[in-house]
Design a protein around this motif. Structure first.
Motif, PDB file in Angstrom:
ATOM      1  N   GLU A  88      28.578  -9.890  49.603  1.00  0.00           N
ATOM      2  CA  GLU A  88      29.209 -10.541  48.452  1.00  0.00           C
ATOM      3  C   GLU A  88      29.688 -11.954  48.764  1.00  0.00           C
ATOM      4  O   GLU A  88      30.796 -12.348  48.418  1.00  0.00           O
ATOM      5  CB  GLU A  88      30.407  -9.697  47.955  1.00  0.00           C
ATOM      6  CG  GLU A  88      30.049  -8.274  47.532  1.00  0.00           C
ATOM      7  CD  GLU A  88      29.129  -8.244  46.324  1.00  0.00           C
ATOM      8  OE1 GLU A  88      29.151  -9.187  45.521  1.00  0.00           O
ATOM      9  OE2 GLU A  88      28.359  -7.266  46.213  1.00  0.00           O
ATOM     10  N   ASP A  89      28.836 -12.744  49.420  1.00  0.00           N
ATOM     11  CA  ASP A  89      29.230 -14.111  49.751  1.00  0.00           C
ATOM     12  C   ASP A  89      28.356 -15.132  49.021  1.00  0.00           C
ATOM     13  O   ASP A  89      28.262 -16.289  49.416  1.00  0.00           O
ATOM     14  CB  ASP A  89      29.173 -14.351  51.263  1.00  0.00           C
ATOM     15  CG  ASP A  89      27.777 -14.097  51.845  1.00  0.00           C
ATOM     16  OD1 ASP A  89      26.851 -13.837  51.052  1.00  0.00           O
ATOM     17  OD2 ASP A  89      27.627 -14.162  53.073  1.00  0.00           O
ATOM     18  N   GLY A  90      27.717 -14.711  47.963  1.00  0.00           N
ATOM     19  CA  GLY A  90      26.936 -15.637  47.149  1.00  0.00           C
ATOM     20  C   GLY A  90      25.470 -15.703  47.495  1.00  0.00           C
ATOM     21  O   GLY A  90      24.692 -16.297  46.757  1.00  0.00           O
ATOM     22  N   GLU A  91      25.044 -15.120  48.615  1.00  0.00           N
ATOM     23  CA  GLU A  91      23.643 -15.125  49.003  1.00  0.00           C
ATOM     24  C   GLU A  91      23.018 -13.778  48.646  1.00  0.00           C
ATOM     25  O   GLU A  91      23.548 -12.732  49.011  1.00  0.00           O
ATOM     26  CB  GLU A  91      23.497 -15.379  50.503  1.00  0.00           C
ATOM     27  CG  GLU A  91      24.017 -16.737  50.962  1.00  0.00           C
ATOM     28  CD  GLU A  91      23.889 -16.894  52.470  1.00  0.00           C
ATOM     29  OE1 GLU A  91      22.797 -17.254  52.915  1.00  0.00           O
ATOM     30  OE2 GLU A  91      24.873 -16.660  53.172  1.00  0.00           O
ATOM     31  N   SER A  92      21.885 -13.788  47.943  1.00  0.00           N
ATOM     32  CA  SER A  92      21.254 -12.532  47.547  1.00  0.00           C
ATOM     33  C   SER A  92      20.525 -11.860  48.703  1.00  0.00           C
ATOM     34  O   SER A  92      20.373 -10.647  48.726  1.00  0.00           O
ATOM     35  CB  SER A  92      20.281 -12.769  46.389  1.00  0.00           C
ATOM     36  OG  SER A  92      19.262 -13.682  46.783  1.00  0.00           O
ATOM     37  N   SER A  93      20.047 -12.641  49.646  1.00  0.00           N
ATOM     38  CA  SER A  93      19.367 -12.106  50.821  1.00  0.00           C
ATOM     39  C   SER A  93      19.590 -13.037  51.997  1.00  0.00           C
ATOM     40  O   SER A  93      19.852 -14.236  51.822  1.00  0.00           O
ATOM     41  CB  SER A  93      17.865 -11.922  50.556  1.00  0.00           C
ATOM     42  OG  SER A  93      17.282 -13.146  50.140  1.00  0.00           O
ATOM     43  N   VAL A  94      19.497 -12.485  53.200  1.00  0.00           N
ATOM     44  CA  VAL A  94      19.781 -13.249  54.406  1.00  0.00           C
ATOM     45  C   VAL A  94      18.753 -12.925  55.481  1.00  0.00           C
ATOM     46  O   VAL A  94      18.155 -11.845  55.496  1.00  0.00           O
ATOM     47  CB  VAL A  94      21.199 -12.938  54.959  1.00  0.00           C
ATOM     48  CG1 VAL A  94      22.276 -13.448  54.018  1.00  0.00           C
ATOM     49  CG2 VAL A  94      21.368 -11.440  55.206  1.00  0.00           C
ATOM     50  N   TRP A  95      18.550 -13.871  56.387  1.00  0.00           N
ATOM     51  CA  TRP A  95      17.662 -13.660  57.529  1.00  0.00           C
ATOM     52  C   TRP A  95      18.452 -13.033  58.673  1.00  0.00           C
ATOM     53  O   TRP A  95      19.513 -13.519  59.045  1.00  0.00           O
ATOM     54  CB  TRP A  95      17.044 -14.978  57.976  1.00  0.00           C
ATOM     55  CG  TRP A  95      16.004 -15.488  57.026  1.00  0.00           C
ATOM     56  CD1 TRP A  95      16.135 -16.510  56.131  1.00  0.00           C
ATOM     57  CD2 TRP A  95      14.666 -14.998  56.883  1.00  0.00           C
ATOM     58  NE1 TRP A  95      14.962 -16.686  55.426  1.00  0.00           N
ATOM     59  CE2 TRP A  95      14.043 -15.774  55.864  1.00  0.00           C
ATOM     60  CE3 TRP A  95      13.935 -13.984  57.498  1.00  0.00           C
ATOM     61  CZ2 TRP A  95      12.723 -15.559  55.467  1.00  0.00           C
ATOM     62  CZ3 TRP A  95      12.624 -13.763  57.099  1.00  0.00           C
ATOM     63  CH2 TRP A  95      12.027 -14.548  56.103  1.00  0.00           C
ATOM     64  N   VAL A  96      17.902 -11.959  59.223  1.00  0.00           N
ATOM     65  CA  VAL A  96      18.549 -11.225  60.307  1.00  0.00           C
ATOM     66  C   VAL A  96      17.603 -11.194  61.503  1.00  0.00           C
ATOM     67  O   VAL A  96      16.406 -10.913  61.362  1.00  0.00           O
ATOM     68  CB  VAL A  96      18.888  -9.786  59.866  1.00  0.00           C
ATOM     69  CG1 VAL A  96      19.387  -8.961  61.040  1.00  0.00           C
ATOM     70  CG2 VAL A  96      19.926  -9.811  58.741  1.00  0.00           C
ATOM     71  N   ASP A  97      18.121 -11.499  62.690  1.00  0.00           N
ATOM     72  CA  ASP A  97      17.313 -11.476  63.908  1.00  0.00           C
ATOM     73  C   ASP A  97      16.917 -10.042  64.275  1.00  0.00           C
ATOM     74  O   ASP A  97      17.682  -9.092  64.083  1.00  0.00           O
ATOM     75  CB  ASP A  97      18.090 -12.087  65.075  1.00  0.00           C
ATOM     76  CG  ASP A  97      18.309 -13.581  64.916  1.00  0.00           C
ATOM     77  OD1 ASP A  97      17.429 -14.249  64.329  1.00  0.00           O
ATOM     78  OD2 ASP A  97      19.361 -14.078  65.359  1.00  0.00           O
ATOM     79  N   VAL A  98      15.706  -9.910  64.830  1.00  0.00           N
ATOM     80  CA  VAL A  98      15.275  -8.653  65.430  1.00  0.00           C
ATOM     81  C   VAL A  98      15.323  -8.866  66.941  1.00  0.00           C
ATOM     82  O   VAL A  98      14.385  -9.403  67.528  1.00  0.00           O
ATOM     83  CB  VAL A  98      13.851  -8.258  64.988  1.00  0.00           C
ATOM     84  CG1 VAL A  98      13.459  -6.912  65.587  1.00  0.00           C
ATOM     85  CG2 VAL A  98      13.764  -8.198  63.467  1.00  0.00           C
ATOM     86  N   PRO A  99      16.429  -8.487  67.563  1.00  0.00           N
ATOM     87  CA  PRO A  99      16.594  -8.821  68.985  1.00  0.00           C
ATOM     88  C   PRO A  99      15.651  -8.036  69.874  1.00  0.00           C
ATOM     89  O   PRO A  99      15.173  -6.956  69.500  1.00  0.00           O
ATOM     90  CB  PRO A  99      18.055  -8.420  69.251  1.00  0.00           C
ATOM     91  CG  PRO A  99      18.319  -7.320  68.276  1.00  0.00           C
ATOM     92  CD  PRO A  99      17.541  -7.690  67.037  1.00  0.00           C
ATOM     93  N   ALA A 100      15.374  -8.591  71.030  1.00  0.00           N
ATOM     94  CA  ALA A 100      14.580  -7.874  72.021  1.00  0.00           C
ATOM     95  C   ALA A 100      15.455  -6.786  72.630  1.00  0.00           C
ATOM     96  O   ALA A 100      16.500  -7.072  73.208  1.00  0.00           O
ATOM     97  CB  ALA A 100      14.093  -8.841  73.094  1.00  0.00           C
ATOM     98  N   VAL A 101      15.043  -5.531  72.474  1.00  0.00           N
ATOM     99  CA  VAL A 101      15.752  -4.383  73.030  1.00  0.00           C
ATOM    100  C   VAL A 101      14.900  -3.823  74.162  1.00  0.00           C
ATOM    101  O   VAL A 101      13.711  -3.532  73.967  1.00  0.00           O
ATOM    102  CB  VAL A 101      15.996  -3.304  71.956  1.00  0.00           C
ATOM    103  CG1 VAL A 101      16.598  -2.049  72.572  1.00  0.00           C
ATOM    104  CG2 VAL A 101      16.894  -3.842  70.850  1.00  0.00           C
ATOM    105  N   ALA A 102      15.486  -3.690  75.329  1.00  0.00           N
ATOM    106  CA  ALA A 102      14.727  -3.235  76.499  1.00  0.00           C
ATOM    107  C   ALA A 102      14.026  -1.906  76.207  1.00  0.00           C
ATOM    108  O   ALA A 102      14.649  -0.935  75.774  1.00  0.00           O
ATOM    109  CB  ALA A 102      15.666  -3.085  77.697  1.00  0.00           C
TER     110      ALA A 102
END
Length: 377
Positions: free
Chosen positions: A269-283
């Motif tokens: 609820e911060d005014g952005e309808s969608s956001v980019w999220v990192d897919v981190p490298a998981v060992a």
């Protein structure tokens, strides 16, 4: 000079630049080897399509994380039910998750990444014989499959190997660097895919073999080995433009460099309808995402979400994507149709052959729009 003439000249010059780049058969790696310190204009992306941290606007940090699912739980009925629930939640929301204890040994994954790097770092004359834009070739190396269709080129080179439904290409067709490990890795990834299809079938309330047998989601495998050289001006270009995948599922092996991002619905609820999220490298993890074909077959229950790879001054970044989709003669006859559950209100897509779906995807290129829009009712 009129505006029309100026635009026509610009289009002509861009086409000449694209052709000159393609004629080198050396890819982006060839530019780096030549010592470029500035990103050529054909790779410049519009500012509004670049990451927020490449623009003057402040970057907002979000707490959403991509789920990591441990497949070790499959050994017990209770554990399997928990895994199915986790897969269902991920596939219905973000469309991405990572899996650990997936059955692909670390020696194979690390060997696969090392082999991809070896091939792309060979001299240009060693790579050139494999360079092709002919999709009929089962082994082909190219920079940007949509080089002449997309609005801007991406800072990436790729090797594509069609591993199934036919037997893998003959050893002499595969570049020496990849000859031993690629078929081995592909076979293990395909075994994992069959397991995932069973889990997704159960997640839809169907018997475990439904997607594999009745919906025929297991015909083909295209392995794409990507190489993203370190970029001298990452604020001007992209590693891979925003897109969704032409597949049922994609299984991705990535190194530790990072850069893969997923576009998710924003719940803060911060005014952005969608956001980019990192897919981190998981060992030890492999990344799994729902593709367009599974979204169609599931009638929008599972989400094929847009994702991208940002350009990076570090690197090179190496990844290996296994795209599971129908290939060969079956692509022109296999019609994908939505599985409509009670209460859904009918099919949301028209039936289409895999060949039709893929032809539209390739003609459209990575232009930032979903190929599924063309088939929605």
């Amino acid at each position: 000079m009129s505006t029309t003439t100026t635009a026509s000249t610009a289009v002509h010059e861009r086409r000449r630049a694209l052709q000159a780049f393609d004629d080198t058969k050396a890819g982006v790696k060839g530019l780096v080897d030549a010592g470029v310190t500035a990103v050529p204009a054909i790779f410049h992306h519009p500012p509004d399509s670049l990451p927020l941290d490449a623009s003057p606007r402040p970057r907002h940090e979000h707490r959403f994380t991509i789920p990591v699912i441990d497949l070790a739980g499959l050994v017990t009925p209770q554990g399997r039910a928990s895994v199915v629930g986790a897969v269902r939640a991920a596939a219905e929301t973000v469309g991405f998750f990572q899996v650990v204890n997936h059955g692909v040994p670390e020696a194979t994954t690390s060997g696969m990444l090392a082999a991809v790097r070896r091939f792309h770092e060979e001299p240009a004359e060693a790579r050139a014989p494999y360079y092709s834009r002919d999709h009929g070739r089962r082994v082909r190396y190219a920079s940007n499959f949509d080089l002449f269709q997309s609005p801007a080129a991406n800072w990436r080179d790729s090797v594509y190997i069609d591993m199934a439904p036919d037997a893998p290409p003959a050893p002499e067709e595969i570049p020496p660097a990849l000859r031993d490990v690629a078929p081995e890795y592909a076979a293990l990834a395909r075994r994992l895919y069959h397991e995932l299809l069973g889990l997704l079938s159960e997640a839809m309330g169907l018997r475990p073999g439904h997607l594999e047998e009745d919906a025929a989601c297991t015909d083909g495998l295209n392995l794409a080995a990507h190489y993203y050289p370190a970029c001298p001006e990452p604020r001007l270009t992209m590693g891979t433009t925003k897109h969704s995948d032409p597949s049922f599922l994609t299984v991705l092996l990535q190194d530790a460099i990072g850069g893969l991002q997923v576009l998710v619905d924003n719940l803060e609820e911060d005014g952005e309808s969608s956001v980019w999220v990192d897919v981190p490298a998981v060992a030890g993890a492999l990344v799994v995402n729902v593709g367009d074909y599974l979204q169609l077959v599931s009638n929008d229950r599972f989400k094929s979400v847009e994702h991208r790879v940002v350009a990076n001054g570090a690197g090179p970044r190496v990844s290996v994507a296994c795209f599971f989709r129908t290939y060969g003669a079956a692509a022109s006859t296999r019609v994908l149709r939505p599985i409509v559950a009670g209460g859904e209100g009918g099919a949301r897509y028209r039936g289409a052959t895999v060949e039709e779906l893929l032809r539209h995807y390739r003609a459209k290129g990575l232009d930032g729009t979903s190929a599924l829009h063309h088939f929605r009712l």
